[in-house]
Design a protein around this motif. Structure first.
Motif, PDB file in Angstrom:
ATOM      1  N   PHE A  36       0.831  -1.202   0.000  1.00 17.80           N
ATOM      2  CA  PHE A  36       0.000   0.000   0.000  1.00 17.80           C
ATOM      3  C   PHE A  36       0.870   1.258   0.000  1.00 17.80           C
ATOM      4  O   PHE A  36       0.640   2.186  -0.771  1.00 17.80           O
ATOM      5  CB  PHE A  36      -0.922  -0.015   1.222  1.00 17.80           C
ATOM      6  N   ARG A  37       1.905   1.264   0.847  1.00 15.18           N
ATOM      7  CA  ARG A  37       2.793   2.423   0.909  1.00 15.18           C
ATOM      8  C   ARG A  37       3.560   2.607  -0.389  1.00 15.18           C
ATOM      9  O   ARG A  37       3.785   3.728  -0.825  1.00 15.18           O
ATOM     10  CB  ARG A  37       3.778   2.282   2.060  1.00 15.18           C
ATOM     11  N   PHE A  39       2.631   1.812  -3.454  1.00 16.47           N
ATOM     12  CA  PHE A  39       1.754   2.371  -4.477  1.00 16.47           C
ATOM     13  C   PHE A  39       1.404   3.819  -4.178  1.00 16.47           C
ATOM     14  O   PHE A  39       1.300   4.639  -5.086  1.00 16.47           O
ATOM     15  CB  PHE A  39       0.486   1.538  -4.630  1.00 16.47           C
ATOM     16  N   ARG A  40       1.228   4.157  -2.926  1.00 16.60           N
ATOM     17  CA  ARG A  40       0.903   5.535  -2.560  1.00 16.60           C
ATOM     18  C   ARG A  40       2.093   6.453  -2.800  1.00 16.60           C
ATOM     19  O   ARG A  40       1.921   7.614  -3.155  1.00 16.60           O
ATOM     20  CB  ARG A  40       0.482   5.625  -1.083  1.00 16.60           C
ATOM     21  N   ARG A  41       3.300   5.970  -2.599  1.00 22.63           N
ATOM     22  CA  ARG A  41       4.497   6.784  -2.779  1.00 22.63           C
ATOM     23  C   ARG A  41       4.630   7.192  -4.243  1.00 22.63           C
ATOM     24  O   ARG A  41       5.000   8.305  -4.546  1.00 22.63           O
ATOM     25  CB  ARG A  41       5.734   5.993  -2.352  1.00 22.63           C
ATOM     26  N   HIS A  42       4.316   6.301  -5.166  1.00 22.58           N
ATOM     27  CA  HIS A  42       4.440   6.617  -6.578  1.00 22.58           C
ATOM     28  C   HIS A  42       3.405   7.642  -7.028  1.00 22.58           C
ATOM     29  O   HIS A  42       3.623   8.357  -7.996  1.00 22.58           O
ATOM     30  CB  HIS A  42       4.331   5.348  -7.423  1.00 22.58           C
ATOM     31  N   GLU A  43       2.303   7.733  -6.332  1.00 28.34           N
ATOM     32  CA  GLU A  43       1.282   8.710  -6.692  1.00 28.34           C
ATOM     33  C   GLU A  43       1.685  10.127  -6.315  1.00 28.34           C
ATOM     34  O   GLU A  43       1.269  11.080  -6.945  1.00 28.34           O
ATOM     35  CB  GLU A  43      -0.034   8.373  -5.986  1.00 28.34           C
ATOM     36  N   HIS A  44       2.484  10.292  -5.263  1.00 27.23           N
ATOM     37  CA  HIS A  44       2.794  11.617  -4.733  1.00 27.23           C
ATOM     38  C   HIS A  44       4.170  12.130  -5.131  1.00 27.23           C
ATOM     39  O   HIS A  44       4.618  13.115  -4.584  1.00 27.23           O
ATOM     40  CB  HIS A  44       2.686  11.621  -3.213  1.00 27.23           C
TER      41      HIS A  44
END
Length: 95
Positions: A36-37, A39-44
Motif C-alpha cells: 500500500f505504501r 503504491f501511494r508513494r508513486h502517486e505523490h
C-alpha cells in the motif's frame, strides 16, 4: 492410543500452532502495508523540476571583467582559451 494423549494436542502443539498463526498473519499484514505504501508513494512523487539555467562561461568571464576582477589582457586570454574548447559560442565582445 498413540503417545498416551488421545486425540488432543499437547501444550507445545497449541503453542506452536498459535505462534505460527500469529507469524503468518503478521507477515501478511506487513506485506499488505508495504505494498500500500509503495503504491501511494508513486502517486505523490512531484514532477522533476527543470534544471536551473546555467550562465554561459563567456558571460561569467564578461561579468568578472565588468566588475574589475580581471584586467583586459586576462579577459582576452581566457576568452581565447574558452573559444578554443567551445567553437560554437557567440562572441560577447561585439556588444
Amino acid at each position: 492410543m498413540m503417545y498416551g494423549n488421545g486425540h488432543d494436542m499437547s501444550g507445545w502443539g497449541w503453542f506452536g500452532m498459535s505462534l505460527s498463526t500469529l507469524v503468518f498473519w503478521g507477515l501478511l499484514i506487513t506485506a499488505l502495508v508495504l505494498l500500500f505504501r509503495a503504491f501511494r508513494r508513486h502517486e505523490h512523487i512531484p514532477p522533476a523540476a527543470p534544471p536551473a539555467p546555467t550562465t554561459p562561461p563567456e558571460q561569467v568571464l564578461a561579468e568578472r571583467f565588468a566588475r574589475g576582477e580581471i584586467d583586459e589582457d586576462e579577459y582576452q586570454r581566457r576568452l581565447t582559451a574558452l573559444r578554443a574548447y567551445e567553437p560554437d559560442t557567440p562572441d560577447l565582445t561585439k556588444h
